[in-house]
Structures are given as C-alpha cells and as structure tokens.
Scaffold this motif. Structure first.
Motif, PDB file in Angstrom:
ATOM      1  N   SER A  55       0.860  -1.170   0.000  1.00 47.27           N
ATOM      2  CA  SER A  55       0.000   0.000   0.000  1.00 47.27           C
ATOM      3  C   SER A  55       0.900   1.225   0.000  1.00 47.27           C
ATOM      4  O   SER A  55       1.690   1.417   0.921  1.00 47.27           O
ATOM      5  N   VAL A  56       0.798   2.033  -1.018  1.00 45.27           N
ATOM      6  CA  VAL A  56       1.653   3.207  -1.118  1.00 45.27           C
ATOM      7  C   VAL A  56       1.142   4.284  -0.164  1.00 45.27           C
ATOM      8  O   VAL A  56      -0.036   4.598  -0.146  1.00 45.27           O
ATOM      9  N   LEU A  57       2.040   4.802   0.643  1.00 41.28           N
ATOM     10  CA  LEU A  57       1.694   5.856   1.586  1.00 41.28           C
ATOM     11  C   LEU A  57       2.234   7.174   1.033  1.00 41.28           C
ATOM     12  O   LEU A  57       3.410   7.298   0.766  1.00 41.28           O
ATOM     13  N   ALA A  58       1.369   8.132   0.850  1.00 42.40           N
ATOM     14  CA  ALA A  58       1.814   9.376   0.245  1.00 42.40           C
ATOM     15  C   ALA A  58       0.880  10.510   0.607  1.00 42.40           C
ATOM     16  O   ALA A  58      -0.121  10.318   1.282  1.00 42.40           O
ATOM     17  N   ASN A  59       1.200  11.705   0.147  1.00 41.25           N
ATOM     18  CA  ASN A  59       0.354  12.853   0.428  1.00 41.25           C
ATOM     19  C   ASN A  59      -0.379  13.327  -0.816  1.00 41.25           C
ATOM     20  O   ASN A  59      -0.871  14.435  -0.859  1.00 41.25           O
ATOM     21  N   HIS A  60      -0.460  12.499  -1.838  1.00 34.12           N
ATOM     22  CA  HIS A  60      -1.033  12.928  -3.103  1.00 34.12           C
ATOM     23  C   HIS A  60      -2.382  12.294  -3.410  1.00 34.12           C
ATOM     24  O   HIS A  60      -2.947  12.534  -4.469  1.00 34.12           O
ATOM     25  N   PHE A  61      -2.929  11.466  -2.512  1.00 38.29           N
ATOM     26  CA  PHE A  61      -4.191  10.804  -2.784  1.00 38.29           C
ATOM     27  C   PHE A  61      -5.353  11.792  -2.736  1.00 38.29           C
ATOM     28  O   PHE A  61      -5.339  12.761  -1.977  1.00 38.29           O
ATOM     29  N   LYS A  62      -6.361  11.511  -3.524  1.00 43.34           N
ATOM     30  CA  LYS A  62      -7.559  12.331  -3.531  1.00 43.34           C
ATOM     31  C   LYS A  62      -8.784  11.427  -3.484  1.00 43.34           C
ATOM     32  O   LYS A  62      -8.766  10.322  -4.017  1.00 43.34           O
ATOM     33  N   PRO A  63      -9.866  11.886  -2.852  1.00 39.82           N
ATOM     34  CA  PRO A  63     -11.094  11.092  -2.857  1.00 39.82           C
ATOM     35  C   PRO A  63     -11.750  11.128  -4.232  1.00 39.82           C
ATOM     36  O   PRO A  63     -11.552  12.070  -4.999  1.00 39.82           O
ATOM     37  N   LYS A  64     -12.522  10.116  -4.522  1.00 35.98           N
ATOM     38  CA  LYS A  64     -13.279  10.081  -5.765  1.00 35.98           C
ATOM     39  C   LYS A  64     -14.622  10.753  -5.526  1.00 35.98           C
ATOM     40  O   LYS A  64     -15.403  10.300  -4.705  1.00 35.98           O
ATOM     41  N   PRO A  65     -14.904  11.842  -6.221  1.00 41.35           N
ATOM     42  CA  PRO A  65     -16.183  12.519  -5.983  1.00 41.35           C
ATOM     43  C   PRO A  65     -17.356  11.686  -6.485  1.00 41.35           C
ATOM     44  O   PRO A  65     -17.201  10.787  -7.317  1.00 41.35           O
ATOM     45  N   LEU A  66     -18.543  11.991  -5.977  1.00 40.31           N
ATOM     46  CA  LEU A  66     -19.740  11.295  -6.421  1.00 40.31           C
ATOM     47  C   LEU A  66     -20.023  11.605  -7.881  1.00 40.31           C
ATOM     48  O   LEU A  66     -19.727  12.698  -8.377  1.00 40.31           O
ATOM     49  N   ALA A  67     -20.607  10.634  -8.580  1.00 46.84           N
ATOM     50  CA  ALA A  67     -20.936  10.827  -9.990  1.00 46.84           C
ATOM     51  C   ALA A  67     -21.976  11.933 -10.154  1.00 46.84           C
ATOM     52  O   ALA A  67     -21.984  12.649 -11.156  1.00 46.84           O
ATOM     53  N   GLU A  68     -22.849  12.074  -9.178  1.00 48.57           N
ATOM     54  CA  GLU A  68     -23.846  13.140  -9.200  1.00 48.57           C
ATOM     55  C   GLU A  68     -24.082  13.638  -7.786  1.00 48.57           C
ATOM     56  O   GLU A  68     -23.937  12.895  -6.819  1.00 48.57           O
ATOM     57  N   ALA A  69     -24.433  14.897  -7.679  1.00 53.08           N
ATOM     58  CA  ALA A  69     -24.641  15.507  -6.364  1.00 53.08           C
ATOM     59  C   ALA A  69     -25.840  14.866  -5.670  1.00 53.08           C
ATOM     60  O   ALA A  69     -26.755  14.346  -6.306  1.00 53.08           O
ATOM     61  N   CYS A  70     -25.809  14.883  -4.344  1.00 53.65           N
ATOM     62  CA  CYS A  70     -26.914  14.327  -3.567  1.00 53.65           C
ATOM     63  C   CYS A  70     -27.238  15.272  -2.420  1.00 53.65           C
ATOM     64  O   CYS A  70     -26.465  16.173  -2.095  1.00 53.65           O
ATOM     65  N   GLU A  71     -28.387  15.065  -1.829  1.00 56.73           N
ATOM     66  CA  GLU A  71     -28.808  15.866  -0.683  1.00 56.73           C
ATOM     67  C   GLU A  71     -29.195  14.949   0.466  1.00 56.73           C
ATOM     68  O   GLU A  71     -29.740  13.858   0.248  1.00 56.73           O
ATOM     69  N   TYR A  72     -28.932  15.414   1.677  1.00 58.17           N
ATOM     70  CA  TYR A  72     -29.346  14.659   2.844  1.00 58.17           C
ATOM     71  C   TYR A  72     -30.871  14.669   2.956  1.00 58.17           C
ATOM     72  O   TYR A  72     -31.548  15.560   2.435  1.00 58.17           O
ATOM     73  N   MET A  73     -31.398  13.673   3.634  1.00 60.26           N
ATOM     74  CA  MET A  73     -32.847  13.547   3.784  1.00 60.26           C
ATOM     75  C   MET A  73     -33.424  14.794   4.446  1.00 60.26           C
ATOM     76  O   MET A  73     -32.858  15.341   5.401  1.00 60.26           O
ATOM     77  N   LYS A  74     -34.545  15.254   3.925  1.00 58.78           N
ATOM     78  CA  LYS A  74     -35.191  16.454   4.445  1.00 58.78           C
ATOM     79  C   LYS A  74     -35.503  16.293   5.932  1.00 58.78           C
ATOM     80  O   LYS A  74     -36.031  15.273   6.362  1.00 58.78           O
ATOM     81  N   PRO A  81     -14.559   5.010  -1.974  1.00 58.33           N
ATOM     82  CA  PRO A  81     -13.602   5.883  -2.663  1.00 58.33           C
ATOM     83  C   PRO A  81     -13.735   7.350  -2.267  1.00 58.33           C
ATOM     84  O   PRO A  81     -12.824   8.144  -2.511  1.00 58.33           O
ATOM     85  N   THR A  82     -14.848   7.726  -1.642  1.00 54.86           N
ATOM     86  CA  THR A  82     -14.993   9.077  -1.094  1.00 54.86           C
ATOM     87  C   THR A  82     -14.200   9.246   0.196  1.00 54.86           C
ATOM     88  O   THR A  82     -14.058  10.365   0.693  1.00 54.86           O
ATOM     89  N   GLY A  83     -13.715   8.135   0.752  1.00 53.13           N
ATOM     90  CA  GLY A  83     -12.977   8.173   2.008  1.00 53.13           C
ATOM     91  C   GLY A  83     -13.802   7.782   3.213  1.00 53.13           C
ATOM     92  O   GLY A  83     -13.264   7.573   4.301  1.00 53.13           O
ATOM     93  N   PHE A  84     -15.108   7.638   3.051  1.00 55.27           N
ATOM     94  CA  PHE A  84     -15.994   7.358   4.185  1.00 55.27           C
ATOM     95  C   PHE A  84     -15.901   5.896   4.598  1.00 55.27           C
ATOM     96  O   PHE A  84     -16.024   4.988   3.774  1.00 55.27           O
ATOM     97  N   SER A  85     -15.714   5.658   5.894  1.00 52.21           N
ATOM     98  CA  SER A  85     -15.589   4.302   6.426  1.00 52.21           C
ATOM     99  C   SER A  85     -16.946   3.617   6.504  1.00 52.21           C
ATOM    100  O   SER A  85     -17.937   4.211   6.921  1.00 52.21           O
ATOM    101  N   VAL A  86     -16.972   2.339   6.117  1.00 49.96           N
ATOM    102  CA  VAL A  86     -18.173   1.517   6.305  1.00 49.96           C
ATOM    103  C   VAL A  86     -17.845   0.348   7.230  1.00 49.96           C
ATOM    104  O   VAL A  86     -18.416  -0.732   7.126  1.00 49.96           O
ATOM    105  N   ASN A  87     -16.932   0.578   8.169  1.00 48.23           N
ATOM    106  CA  ASN A  87     -16.541  -0.465   9.128  1.00 48.23           C
ATOM    107  C   ASN A  87     -17.711  -0.964   9.959  1.00 48.23           C
ATOM    108  O   ASN A  87     -17.816  -2.152  10.247  1.00 48.23           O
ATOM    109  N   ALA A  88     -18.582  -0.048  10.382  1.00 47.88           N
ATOM    110  CA  ALA A  88     -19.688  -0.426  11.270  1.00 47.88           C
ATOM    111  C   ALA A  88     -20.859   0.520  11.054  1.00 47.88           C
ATOM    112  O   ALA A  88     -20.669   1.735  10.939  1.00 47.88           O
ATOM    113  N   PHE A  89     -22.049  -0.043  11.005  1.00 46.36           N
ATOM    114  CA  PHE A  89     -23.264   0.755  10.855  1.00 46.36           C
ATOM    115  C   PHE A  89     -24.464  -0.147  11.117  1.00 46.36           C
ATOM    116  O   PHE A  89     -24.340  -1.374  11.189  1.00 46.36           O
ATOM    117  N   ALA A  90     -25.622   0.458  11.256  1.00 48.01           N
ATOM    118  CA  ALA A  90     -26.856  -0.298  11.467  1.00 48.01           C
ATOM    119  C   ALA A  90     -27.641  -0.368  10.166  1.00 48.01           C
ATOM    120  O   ALA A  90     -27.646   0.583   9.378  1.00 48.01           O
TER     121      ALA A  90
END
Length: 371
Positions: free
Chosen positions: A56-75, A350-359
């Motif tokens: 696993s290459v460790l560096a300071n040049h990584f970038k997250p992959k943006p979403l293909a389309e914008a989204c909004e949180y639930m109203k 790829p956005t960087g968000f962890s899915v280690n644990a959730f309900a």
C-alpha cells in the motif's frame, strides 16, 4: 502530469518489488519541462506491505473520488436510520495515510448491498427511530402476523424491544451475557414488565407494555460456554416459531457473521424472519464463540466473506434503511484527520468514508410480495 505518470509506473507489478524494498524514496527535486515551463515538485513516498501481503503506497497525493452526481441529505435530517439511497459526499481531501484499492472495492460492494430499492409505497410507510427503519407493512396485521421479537445484545437498555412491546404489542425475548446486571434494568428483571403505563414513545426509564423474558445468554455460531458465558444459536431459538413470525435484532459485536451465514443457508429458519435489524461490524473479530475454521482466515478473506454475506441477504430480504447517511453527517475528518495522517479503515468508500460499522434494516420479500 509527468509526476502522476511516475506514480502510476511505480504502482505497476514490475516496479512494486523495488518499491517494497525501499523504506523511503525521496524525490528531492523533480524538474519537469513542459514546453518552456519548468515545474518543480517535491513528494515523499514510501511503501509498506499490509496484512494481506500487498503493498500500500503511503503518500500525500491521494484524492477522494467525488460522487458521480450531487446528492442531498434527507429532508429534516432525522437523527436515525434512513430509507433510500444514502447521500455520502467526499470530505474534499484524503484523510488517510494509505489508499488500498481492494478495501475501497469491498466498501463499494457493501454500499450496493445495503442501498435500499424498496419504496415507501411498497412498505405502506416507514417507522424510523434510532438504528431502525421499519417497513409498516410488516406490522399491519394484514400480511401475516409477527408473534415475537428476539433481541440479541441489550446493554443498559434496548429501545428496539421496548418499541416492539409498546407500539406493536409484541412479547419480546432479550439475550445478553456481557452487561453487568446492576447496569441493566431489563436484564436484571427490574424494568416494568407487562405494564399498562408504558408510553408509545421511549421514556426516560425502560418500560415494557407486553411481557418480556431476559436470558443471560449470548448469540453465537455454536452452543458453547466460554469464560463463564453461555452461547446459544439462532437456529435453536427459532425452533418453536412458525413461518414469517419473528422480528429479529442483532447487535453482537462481530459475532453476527457466522450466525448470518447459518441463517441464509437454512431456508426453514430464514423463512421465519419477518424483519431483521442489526449492527454490522466489519472491523471486529468473530467473537469468542466463532467457529474454528474461520479463525485462520486472512483479513482480506474474512472481509470478502463478510461482504458476500451482506450480498446474499438480498436474496430473501429487501434492505429498508441504514445509518450510513446520518453517520456521514456526523463524520468530521477535517477535525481529526486534517493532515491526511489517519490510519485507513478496514473497508471504506472511494470518497474516504468508512463503512466499518453501521446499522441496517431489512424486511422479508415475502411480505412485500403479499398483495
């Protein structure tokens, strides 16, 4: 850029062996001529071998992959599990020291497996609270009858079983072998049991409108006693119940994986489940009652096995919601990982968000198919 091309070259199999042998590769000054322009770039990079035996290459040049389309949180931003496709935007920077392709690929598969496709209309409405998104059709008494709620993992109190009792008038059975009894009124038998004074909404103290039973047992893949704690199997507890009669909750800190596999592989047992609510833990071990065959697996193989289990759940159940979106709203990597120096999670997007644990919540497809 030429620097990017160099990094791509270094990531190829032919170059990896030389990378891994270097504890530190310093490109002190790289002069790139692009036409008449000289570009000076400085990057420090090193490579290590992770637990799966891959660099696993460790560096300071990584970038997250943006979403293909914008989204909004639930109203309304309800602080609970939510139905529908979760909105999980990137953080705007890469928070981790590493970026491992297979961990992100597993993360994407997890997200796909727990992204609901069932609609509010199909469910005849939602009941959202805490870690649950319940499909109301599973509780309307028109499409079969649930007769019991089985809750594994109670801790101090269990809002899941309290709500099953008060709102849907179901008896419940509670299982926990870890929580000290003096800290848990329901497990110690001190919570009001079969009370007519319980509110439909959670009260400051535990209260059960219908009778509950407390069992000093934990859920495991095998019936065994370990370190003075007794483990029971899900199949053993389901024996007395009929098809489509059980509402099931599991929060068993990593012990869920073998239990889920056994459930999926036993059609008779699986057909008994109306709804399933659970917290999944990709980053934890299988618990002290784990089957020995799984203890020797590599981390990568264990994670692959768990992801496949999540994918197989969709064969007989529909996902109704998860806490991924509300967890994303609470994720503040700019505060804890602003230098990009956090350790990478076991599985992440790829956005960087962890899915280690959730309900996550499910409803039986049989109920949805019932007209």
């Amino acid at each position: 850029s030429a620097l990017h091309d160099l990094f791509v070259h270094l990531s190829q199999p032919t170059a990896r062996s030389s990378i891994v042998e270097m504890s530190s590769l310093r490109i002190a000054s790289l002069v790139l001529l692009q036409g008449a322009l000289a570009v000076h770039e400085k990057t420090v990079m090193r490579a290590e071998v992770d637990t799966a035996g891959e660099p696993s290459v460790l560096a300071n040049h990584f970038k997250p992959k943006p979403l293909a389309e914008a989204c909004e949180y639930m109203k309304g931003n309800p602080q609970s599990s939510r139905p529908g496709k979760p909105c999980i935007p990137d953080a705007g920077f890469w928070p981790y020291k590493q970026q491992t392709d297979w961990r992100m690929q597993l993360g994407e598969r997890i997200l796909t497996a727990v992204t609901p496709t069932v609609t509010e209309k199909q469910c005849e409405g939602w009941h959202m609270f805490g870690d649950q998104t319940w499909c109301k059709k599973a509780f309307d008494h028109k499409h079969g009858e649930g007769v019991v709620g089985l809750s594994f993992g109670i801790e101090e109190r269990d809002l899941w079983s309290e709500t099953m009792s008060a709102k849907y008038e179901l008896p419940t059975k509670l299982f926990d072998c870890f929580i000290p009894l003096e800290r848990s009124p329901p497990m110690s038998g001190k919570a009001p049991n079969g009370s007519t004074t319980c509110s439909l909404e959670p009260s400051p103290q535990p209260c059960y409108a219908k009778l509950y039973e407390a069992h000093r047992d934990c859920l495991g893949a095998q019936e065994v006693s370990v370190n003075g704690r007794n483990y029971v199997t899900l199949s053993g507890e389901l024996k007395k119940y009929a098809k489509q009669s059980v509402h099931l909750k599991m929060d068993v800190e990593g012990s869920e994986w073998s239990v889920l596999e056994q459930l999926i592989n036993n059609k008779e047992d699986w057909d008994k489940i109306r709804t399933l609510d659970m917290e999944v833990h990709f980053h934890m071990g299988g618990g002290e009652a784990e089957l020995p065959v799984f203890l020797k697996m590599t981390e990568k193989d264990q994670l692959e096995r768990r992801v496949k289990t999540m994918e197989r759940l969709r064969e007989g159940m529909e996902c109704t919601g998860s806490t991924l979106e509300v967890y994303r709203q609470g994720w503040k990597p700019e505060q804890s990982c602003s230098q990009g120096d956090c350790e990478e999670p076991q599985v992440y997007l790829p956005t960087g968000f962890s899915v280690n644990a959730f309900a996550v919540s499910y409803v039986s497809k049989t109920i949805l198919d019932d007209k």
